[in-house]
Write a protein that holds these residues in place. Structure first.
Motif: not given
Length: 275
Positions: A32-35, A51-61
């Motif tokens: 989380t908070g990956a941007s 591996c599989q990285l799942i990234l989440v943050a507000r800034r998609g770009e």
């Protein structure tokens, strides 16, 4: 001299790449908070592992840019753009996670918000406290309550990126930040025995000040020693194969004593001024 002080305070952690590669090959890691900042650097540290990285943050770009940089190196990247403080977006995110073709093995709780503001400048800013609690406490609690059954099945690992402030005496101007970070720290430490009994590992990473975009608006931070985000990322990645319960800087015990002294001194000075 300044750089020397930083080197002494923040020893660089070396990673055993072979151990990290073995521990994470074929695994799914949520960050989380990956941007930007620490979260982004953790993703880069893992880029050459299959591996599989799942990234989440507000800034998609920004997440799309990170995905483009990482995938040629070996890791696969899936990302979700969303603000986890928003209830509707959190629900969409949880649906997204449970619909993934692979179950999660690691959760790196890194997203956070820091606010430095006097209480006397906060009388009409109650939202500072609600939004800080929303991302630093309520979001990770809601996330983990949904993911614990999955992590139990995978014998997974929760890594919480906390702060040394959670272990120090409270200081003025950081009431919103310290209260929210301490709340989740206590929640996770309380839950840890139950999680461990079900095969889920938990690591709490107590970081000092880290030079990230989050601290840039605070002018007071610009001229004091701080850890660089890539060093913080190495600490987090090392915990993925050591599975140690906690990391804290070597000097924290001395910092705890100093913080207690300064708090007492602050109280005494206030009392003397009233007399």
């Amino acid at each position: 001299m300044y750089r020397l002080i930083e080197t002494i305070l923040f020893f660089q952690k070396n990673i055993n790449k072979n151990k990290l590669h073995t521990a994470l090959t074929g695994k799914s890691i949520l960050i989380t908070g990956a941007s930007s900042g620490i979260g982004e650097q953790v993703a880069y540290q893992l880029a050459d592992i299959p591996c599989q990285l799942i990234l989440v943050a507000r800034r998609g770009e920004r997440l799309a840019e990170i995905k483009e940089k990482i995938e040629p190196k070996g890791a696969k990247v899936t990302f979700f753009q969303g603000d986890l403080r928003d209830e509707a977006e959190m629900k969409r995110f949880l649906t997204f996670l449970h619909d993934l073709p692979t179950d999660l093995d690691f959760v790196v709780n890194n997203a956070g918000l820091s606010i430095k503001r006097s209480l006397y400048e906060s009388f009409d800013r109650y939202h500072d406290f609600t939004r800080t609690m929303a991302i630093n406490y309520f979001a990770p609690v809601q996330l983990l309550l949904s993911l614990i059954p999955v992590l139990e099945k995978q014998r997974g690992h929760i890594i919480n990126v906390s702060t040394v402030n959670a272990l120090l005496a409270p200081v003025p101007y950081f009431s919103a930040y310290q209260a929210s970070k301490s709340a989740f720290d206590v929640w996770l430490r309380s839950a840890q025995p139950e999680l461990k009994s079900q095969g889920i590992s938990v690591t709490s990473i107590y970081l000092p000040l880290v030079r990230t975009p989050m601290i840039e608006p605070t002018a007071a931070y610009r001229n004091i020693p701080a850890m660089i985000s890539s060093d913080a990322a190495r600490i987090i990645c090392k915990s993925m194969y050591t599975k140690k319960k906690r990391y804290q800087p070597w000097w924290l015990i001395f910092g705890q004593l100093v913080s207690i002294f300064l708090t007492s001194f602050w109280d005494m000075s206030k009392n003397n001024r009233r007399k």
